[in-house]
Design a protein around this motif. Structure first.
Motif, PDB file in Angstrom:
ATOM      1  N   THR A 131       4.055  -2.193   0.793  1.00 18.11           N
ATOM      2  CA  THR A 131       4.194  -1.739  -0.599  1.00 18.11           C
ATOM      3  C   THR A 131       4.732  -0.314  -0.689  1.00 18.11           C
ATOM      4  O   THR A 131       5.383   0.033  -1.684  1.00 18.11           O
ATOM      5  CB  THR A 131       2.848  -1.843  -1.336  1.00 18.11           C
ATOM      6  N   LYS A 132       4.483   0.506   0.328  1.00 17.81           N
ATOM      7  CA  LYS A 132       4.994   1.880   0.289  1.00 17.81           C
ATOM      8  C   LYS A 132       6.526   1.918   0.329  1.00 17.81           C
ATOM      9  O   LYS A 132       7.145   2.927  -0.031  1.00 17.81           O
ATOM     10  CB  LYS A 132       4.426   2.701   1.441  1.00 17.81           C
ATOM     11  N   ASP A 133       7.143   0.803   0.766  1.00 16.04           N
ATOM     12  CA  ASP A 133       8.601   0.734   0.835  1.00 16.04           C
ATOM     13  C   ASP A 133       9.233   0.342  -0.492  1.00 16.04           C
ATOM     14  O   ASP A 133      10.462   0.325  -0.616  1.00 16.04           O
ATOM     15  CB  ASP A 133       9.041  -0.262   1.908  1.00 16.04           C
ATOM     16  N   LEU A 134       8.401   0.014  -1.502  1.00 16.55           N
ATOM     17  CA  LEU A 134       8.962  -0.424  -2.781  1.00 16.55           C
ATOM     18  C   LEU A 134       9.815   0.677  -3.412  1.00 16.55           C
ATOM     19  O   LEU A 134      10.833   0.380  -4.041  1.00 16.55           O
ATOM     20  CB  LEU A 134       7.834  -0.833  -3.741  1.00 16.55           C
ATOM     21  N   LYS A 135       9.413   1.925  -3.218  1.00 12.26           N
ATOM     22  CA  LYS A 135      10.166   3.034  -3.818  1.00 12.26           C
ATOM     23  C   LYS A 135      11.548   3.204  -3.176  1.00 12.26           C
ATOM     24  O   LYS A 135      12.412   3.894  -3.722  1.00 12.26           O
ATOM     25  CB  LYS A 135       9.384   4.335  -3.735  1.00 12.26           C
TER      26      LYS A 135
END
Length: 615
Positions: free
Chosen positions: A117-121
């Motif tokens: 989820t941290k890669d969503l940005k």
């Protein structure tokens, strides 16, 4: 400058070869080669024309040497995420990935639970394919991502382009709700919709194909007049036609069709064996078989009579203009035994009864009316005078395939596939009702007959084949089918021990499905432990969830030792009750709060140690 192993990433042999080549090139050829390599890196494996490569090289050299503003535009990164319960969303996401890759795009494909989820940005173009489970819930492998994106931790997505493909079933009130949730939330976070969301019913091939075509056109941009769709050889249909599918079913001969229940049982469960002669594809425990059923001739006749139609009238049943008789269309092509809210709204435009318009305006009327009714009920209740056969066929959805968990091992029986089918019969609104496919097997299919079918993979219900891995199987009623497949395969591989089955039904004497199989595997060590719950044999009803809690300490010990849990069967009641029982076990034995116990089970799902095939 001469290349060597110390001033370049090349081996000594490669450096020597490159130096020899460069010494023979003219300055123009060197510029062209530089541009070719630069363009090739950006565009994947697409072949670049010499003039384009030279132009790219010139631009690259200009921008590097002079900080000129004419820089090479870096292609946007594409991310495809899927949330899938039975594999449909995953297979569509894989087709989209293939089509994008064929057209030169770089794609990251991932299930939602595997996506960080941290890669969503960091995402630039995001395409989501998601099923909806139960009453509007996300599939198990989409729960964590769904919660994250709806939390305060979700990043702003301005600059992100996105689109959503939703899979669902119009007969459910919260049709395609998970896809709608994702679409709305991505917009709230500042994302830009590249292509409008598409909501698909059970027959999803055509709308899914169009959605993918629209994405390819949108990505190509107004400056690119290529027909990217025609260049792509992969579509939903072509991907399926490489093997047997709904559009290309296999006709399997019925070898056996027997009633597993004893005399006096309240149930009729059929054990069906089908011949897979030269099918050309295997299956694994946990996979499904899709049957293309036929509607009951009695219901077809009733519907034709209530409408006063000619059974031999010719109608078309697909976009290719395939012509069949009305009787054939109502038997094999369209659904006539289930009403949905969208269908009632479409039918309202075709009937002449003013009372229907009044009813539609009443809050909640449609949802109450469609429960337990079919088209015969509808056209008995509401008058119609001008309706034509083709107009009726046009508004009905395609007759969906019925999916059953496979109850046999391919390794043990490579030329057969076994099913466990419970005959559905009940009364509603003063008429007897029958399950479409289950009653076809129970009443109209005999050994020697054929049925149309195709195999369907279930990537989210996969078993381990490690003798040391503990496996807990929970499958009351026909939910026991995939566990028969699993143990049959373990026997074939001679993998013993570390397996525990929970099975439940109404009566021990009449409803213990596959009793001799379980007893044999227990005696031979392929099944370590079995706990049974026969609800009607005791004054107080006992179900599998009660047996789980009775074995609380051992159950939790197995989990702590790395056991994986598999649940198959009814979603509405059983699966929820079983989940709550397991959570209470974890609370009690792990000395955890309810919230922490739920987190424990979520982690098991993430680790693929808690898998469900519920319906």
């Amino acid at each position: 400058m001469q290349l060597s192993v110390t001033n370049s990433p090349f081996s000594e042999e490669q450096a020597t070869q490159i130096n020899q080549l460069l010494s023979t090139l003219t300055p123009e050829q060197q510029v062209w080669l530089s541009g070719y390599l630069t363009a090739n890196q950006q565009l994947g494996t697409a072949v670049v024309a010499p003039e384009a490569a030279t132009a790219n090289a010139t631009t690259a050299s200009t921008s590097i040497g002079t900080n000129d503003t004419h820089e090479i535009t870096k292609p946007r990164a594409i991310t495809v995420l899927y949330g899938s319960e039975t594999g449909n969303a995953q297979s569509l996401a894989e087709v989209l990935d293939a089509r994008l890759t064929e057209n030169g795009y770089t794609v990251t494909l991932s299930s939602m639970d595997a996506f960080k989820t941290k890669d969503l940005k960091k995402v630039e173009d995001l395409f989501i394919v998601s099923a909806t489970h139960g009453e509007g819930d996300p599939p198990d492998n989409a729960i964590t991502f769904h919660e994250f994106i709806h939390s305060r931790k979700a990043p702003k997505l301005s600059g992100v382009r996105y689109s959503v493909l939703s899979l669902g079933d119009e007969s459910y009130e919260f049709f395609c709700q998970t896809g709608k949730d994702f679409d709305a939330r991505l917009k709230e976070l500042g994302g830009e919709s590249l292509v409008e969301r598409v909501d698909c019913d059970l027959d999803y091939d055509e709308p899914a194909d169009k959605w993918m075509n629209d994405i390819l056109h949108a990505l190509s941009g107004p400056q690119d007049n290529r027909d990217v769709v025609s260049e792509s050889h992969t579509s939903v249909q072509s991907a399926k036609e490489k093997k047997y599918s709904k559009s290309n079913p296999y006709e399997a001969e019925v070898l056996e069709n027997i009633n597993l229940n004893g005399r006096g049982s309240n149930k009729e469960v059929r054990h069906v064996e089908l011949l897979l002669d030269n099918y050309g594809e295997g299956f694994e425990p946990g996979d499904c078989l899709a049957i293309l059923p036929e509607n009951d001739p009695e219901i077809v006749t009733q519907l034709i009579e209530v409408l006063n139609f000619d059974a031999q009238a010719v109608v078309t049943v697909d976009t290719n203009g395939t012509e069949v008789t009305l009787e054939d269309a109502l038997t094999s092509h369209v659904e006539i035994t289930k009403l949905t809210k969208p269908l009632i709204q479409k039918l309202a435009e075709l009937v002449d009864d003013s009372t229907l318009s009044t009813k539609l305006a009443e809050d909640g009327w449609v949802q109450n009316y469609i429960e337990g009714r079919d088209l015969v009920d509808f056209f008995t209740d509401f008058a119609v005078t001008q309706l034509q056969p083709q107009a009726l066929v046009d508004v009905l959805r395609k007759l969906p395939a019925r999916e059953y968990s496979i109850a046999s091992s391919y390794k043990a029986n490579p030329d057969e596939v076994h099913l466990t089918v419970c005959a559905v019969r009940y009364e509603a609104h003063n008429r007897e009702r029958k399950g479409v496919c289950s009653i076809q097997f129970a009443e109209r299919v005999q050994p020697g007959d054929t049925v149309k079918m195709y195999l369907k993979k279930n990537p989210n219900f996969k078993f381990p084949f490690d003798e040391d891995k503990k496996v807990i199987m929970i499958g009351p009623g026909t939910g026991v089918a995939p566990f028969r497949s699993y143990l049959e395969e373990r026997e074939e591989l001679d993998l013993k021990g570390n397996t525990w089955l929970f099975f439940g039904e109404q009566h021990f004497t009449t409803d213990f499905l596959y009793q001799t199989d379980w007893q044999g595997w227990l005696d031979e060590g392929y099944l370590s432990k079995i706990d049974l719950a026969f609800s009607r044999d005791t004054d107080e009803k006992v179900y599998v969830q009660h047996r789980i809690e009775e074995n609380s300490a051992t159950f939790y010990q197995w989990l702590e030792e790395g056991a994986a849990i598999y649940v198959c069967g009814d979603e509405k009641y059983m699966a929820k009750d079983v989940h709550e029982a397991i959570r209470r076990v974890v609370e009690k034995e792990g000395h955890l709060s309810e919230a922490d116990a739920e987190t424990y089970l979520t982690q098991l799902k993430t680790e693929k140690r808690y898998q469900r095939d519920v319906y």
